[in-house]
Scaffold this active site. Structure first.
Site, PDB file in Angstrom:
ATOM      1  CG  HIS A 190      -0.169   4.334   4.833  1.00  0.00           C
ATOM      2  ND1 HIS A 190      -0.955   3.527   5.632  1.00  0.00           N
ATOM      3  CD2 HIS A 190      -0.935   5.421   4.534  1.00  0.00           C
ATOM      4  CE1 HIS A 190      -2.146   4.104   5.798  1.00  0.00           C
ATOM      5  NE2 HIS A 190      -2.147   5.244   5.140  1.00  0.00           N
TER       6      HIS A 190
ATOM      7  CG  HIS B  35      -0.328   0.047   2.535  1.00  0.00           C
ATOM      8  ND1 HIS B  35       0.504  -0.944   3.026  1.00  0.00           N
ATOM      9  CD2 HIS B  35      -0.390   0.988   3.526  1.00  0.00           C
ATOM     10  CE1 HIS B  35       0.907  -0.640   4.240  1.00  0.00           C
ATOM     11  NE2 HIS B  35       0.379   0.547   4.570  1.00  0.00           N
TER      12      HIS B  35
ATOM     13  CG  HIS C 251       3.832  -2.846  10.496  1.00  0.00           C
ATOM     14  ND1 HIS C 251       2.817  -2.181  11.148  1.00  0.00           N
ATOM     15  CD2 HIS C 251       4.191  -2.055   9.457  1.00  0.00           C
ATOM     16  CE1 HIS C 251       2.565  -1.046  10.522  1.00  0.00           C
ATOM     17  NE2 HIS C 251       3.387  -0.937   9.495  1.00  0.00           N
TER      18      HIS C 251
ATOM     19  CG  ASP D   8       4.849   2.797   7.339  1.00  0.00           C
ATOM     20  OD1 ASP D   8       3.959   3.222   6.578  1.00  0.00           O
ATOM     21  OD2 ASP D   8       4.631   1.927   8.207  1.00  0.00           O
TER      22      ASP D   8
END
Length: 315
Positions: free
Chosen positions: A65, A63, A270, A67
């Site tokens: 984002h 995705h 994560h 990070d």
């Protein structure tokens, strides 16, 4: 086949952990590397491993984002500067092409290799080549996010040498033909069918890599029966409400997904920046209470994925 974690921190790096990136080193493609996500600093982490950026051939983004994405332009540029000429395919959600086009154009970055972006519009097959298949499914996060299932195709079983010896077939090219599934006609006109002298095929390995997600049907489907599941555990069990609010999972939810999917091994990653290195053992312990075959992923450490035949021999 090995998994390497370039980063295991969520949201932002901390002194001991970088942000998200995972590398899968393949065996059937002469050591090719496939990368999943590319957070800021990923190329620096690669320099601390024996992995070579020039061997990177596929890159999957879960995705958009930061990070999971902000390290991508720099990594692509370095691959070119290091003399990489092999083509590179990048897969990910809609918007990925726009991000890369803008970053490369505005920075006047020119790549010396063929480069193609594949934006995933729906769940299903992503690729089928080089002895592997990849499929994706939508996860449950705050923005469009995909998980990936990488399946190694089965290999032909070993030859029944005792049967061939009894039939008078000496080792050599004939063995190779039978191993490849070709029937063999002997000088006397008789035929040895490959199916009669080959043992059962050796199943391929399956690795499931999830992006950021709450527990969901897509993650469970991709993980089903996997040898290894990589799943986020951003928060400890006591922060379930926060995990729900921000579209993440807890240690227990990761373990419950692993148990329901009947996998062999769970690697959690994560981790929120609130958890220091000394607290990862507690997160691991929480998950092991539900799924004992759990490890908190450590950065820059190889996680081998043995083939089924090797596991059988060890048993």
């Amino acid at each position: 086949m090995e998994l390497w974690f370039m980063g295991t921190s969520a949201g932002m790096p901390i002194a001991e952990r970088n942000v998200s990136s995972i590398v899968l080193s393949l065996t059937r493609t002469k050591g090719s590397l496939w990368m999943f996500d590319c957070g800021e600093g990923t190329q620096h982490q690669l320099l601390r491993t024996p992995l070579k950026l020039s061997r990177l051939t596929k890159l999957f983004i879960t995705h958009l984002h930061g990070d999971h994405l902000f390290g991508l332009p720099g990594l692509l540029s370095s691959r070119s500067s290091l003399g990489g000429t092999a083509s590179l395919d990048v897969y990910g959600p809609p918007g990925l092409r726009e991000f890369l086009d803008a970053a490369l154009r505005l920075s006047d970055t020119h790549l010396n290799y063929p480069f193609q972006v594949h934006e995933l519009e729906a769940e299903g097959a992503v690729l089928d080549e080089d002895g592997y298949t990849v499929e994706c499914a939508l996860l449950d996060h705050r923005i469009a996010c995909f998980g990936y299932r990488i399946a190694e195709k089965p290999r032909s079983g070993s030859l029944r040498v005792d049967v061939l010896t009894a039939a008078g077939v000496p080792p050599g090219p004939a063995y190779g033909k039978l191993k490849a599934g070709e029937d063999l006609r002997l000088e006397d006109g008789s035929v040895i069918r490959a199916a009669d002298v080959l043992c059962d095929p050796i199943p391929g390995r399956v690795v499931a890599v999830m992006g950021d997600t709450r527990p969901c049907e897509g993650a469970l489907r991709l993980a089903q029966g996997a040898d290894v599941l990589v799943y986020e555990a951003t928060f400890g069990a006591d922060l379930a409400e926060k995990a729900e609010q921000y579209g993440h999972s807890t240690t227990l939810q990761a373990a419950e997904t692993a148990k329901a999917a009947n996998i062999s091994r769970l690697l959690i990653t994560h981790f929120s920046s609130r958890y220091g290195p000394d607290q990862l053992a507690e997160l691991e312990t929480q998950a092991r209470g539900v799924f004992p075959q759990t490890d908190a992923a450590m950065e820059l450490q190889a996680y081998p994925i043995p083939s089924p035949s090797f596991r059988t021999n060890l048993a």
